[in-house]
Scaffold this active site. Structure first.
Site, mmCIF file in Angstrom:
data_model
loop_
_atom_site.group_PDB
_atom_site.id
_atom_site.type_symbol
_atom_site.label_atom_id
_atom_site.label_comp_id
_atom_site.label_asym_id
_atom_site.label_seq_id
_atom_site.Cartn_x
_atom_site.Cartn_y
_atom_site.Cartn_z
ATOM 1 C CB ILE A 143 6.845 -4.080 2.768
ATOM 2 C CG1 ILE A 143 5.782 -4.941 2.095
ATOM 3 C CG2 ILE A 143 7.348 -4.646 4.078
ATOM 4 C CD1 ILE A 143 6.314 -6.285 1.601
ATOM 5 C CD GLU A 144 1.515 2.126 4.479
ATOM 6 O OE1 GLU A 144 0.558 2.718 4.995
ATOM 7 O OE2 GLU A 144 2.439 2.718 3.866
ATOM 8 C CB VAL A 145 -1.449 -2.474 4.621
ATOM 9 C CG1 VAL A 145 -2.771 -3.152 4.999
ATOM 10 C CG2 VAL A 145 -1.291 -1.203 5.450
ATOM 11 C CG LEU A 163 -1.681 1.311 1.473
ATOM 12 C CD1 LEU A 163 -2.599 1.643 0.307
ATOM 13 C CD2 LEU A 163 -2.462 1.249 2.775
#
EC number: 2.1.2.11
Length: 270
Positions: A159-161, A118
């Site tokens: 590195i998101e969600v 995300l």
């Protein structure tokens, strides 16, 4: 002057797979100082926070100023902003621009942290503010982007969600330092916003956030006290209770008489 050892890119990469690093988004000198005193490894900061005072209060955290997407256009814009940020005390830069821009920064030896999963500035392409990588195809796309970032020269990536198992698998197969924001414990660092940690955020808290204090309630209490103090001050001025004699500068009576006589002579008024 006391010298402080600050981690380098090489130091951080040497920790990959050995321990979880800690990372906070801080936006004030008070938060930066708190990060320093609590032993936080990495801080994300707005470039405007950097400078001599920042490094006085936070001499040791590895600082990653964000070159926010949309604030800059060309690779030259990003390059100019990156050099300014490093000169002001940053150790690397966050950049969510094109691979060509990231490669240009890396070609100049500027350490770059990219973004996967995300990406708020590009969330329209992945369906808005929602998890990414929940299907095999989506996870494979994140892995493709990871390899592309690595090839472009990024040393790290937020590195998101992303599902924890997906992020862990990616982290173990890339040389980049993987920074988890809501992507599980299988990465190399855990990243939260100070506002969320402190409970200062009045909006929606993301699922991955953990609130450790209730600063919003404390800010409300301080605001009530602020208003009450201002009301009391205004009332004192209206009633003559302020200023009192102790708040004023005095003058010797003889000096005052000399001044008053001179004033009378010049104005004709007593």
């Amino acid at each position: 002057m006391k010298k402080h050892k600050r981690a380098t890119v090489a130091d951080l990469l040497a920790e990959k797979g050995k321990r979880q690093l800690t990372m906070l988004r801080v936006t004030s000198l008070e938060e930066a100082e708190a990060a320093e005193k609590s032993g936080i490894d990495i801080v994300s900061v707005p470039p405007s926070l950097l400078g001599p005072v920042f490094r006085e209060v936070a001499p040791t955290p590895f600082a990653i100023p964000g070159l926010e997407y949309g604030d800059h256009v060309s690779a030259e814009d990003y390059l100019r902003a990156a050099f300014a940020a490093l000169k002001a005390g940053g150790d690397a830069v966050y950049c969510a621009a094109s691979l060509q821009t990231i490669r240009r920064l890396r070609d100049e030896g500027i350490p770059v942290c990219g973004h996967l999963g995300l990406i708020p500035s590009k969330a329209t392409w992945t369906g808005g503010f929602r998890a990414v990588g929940k299907t095999a195809a989506s996870a494979a796309e994140i892995w493709r982007q990871t390899k592309a970032l690595e090839e472009a020269g990024a040393f790290a990536a937020e590195i998101e969600v992303v599902p924890g198992d997906v992020a862990a698998a990616i982290s173990s197969n890339t040389s980049m330092l993987m920074i988890s924001m809501g992507a599980g414990s299988g990465c190399d660092a855990q990243y939260l916003f100070a506002d969320d940690v402190l409970g200062a955020n009045r909006d929606h808290y993301p699922r991955h956030a953990k609130v450790y204090r209730n600063f919003a309630a404390e800010h409300d209490r301080l605001q009530r006290e602020r208003i009450a103090a201002f009301i009391e001050f205004a009332e004192d001025v209206r009633t003559g209770a302020y200023p009192e004699e102790r708040h004023c500068v005095g003058i010797d009576e003889a000096e005052l008489k000399i001044f008053r006589d001179r004033l009378t002579n010049e104005t004709g008024k007593r």
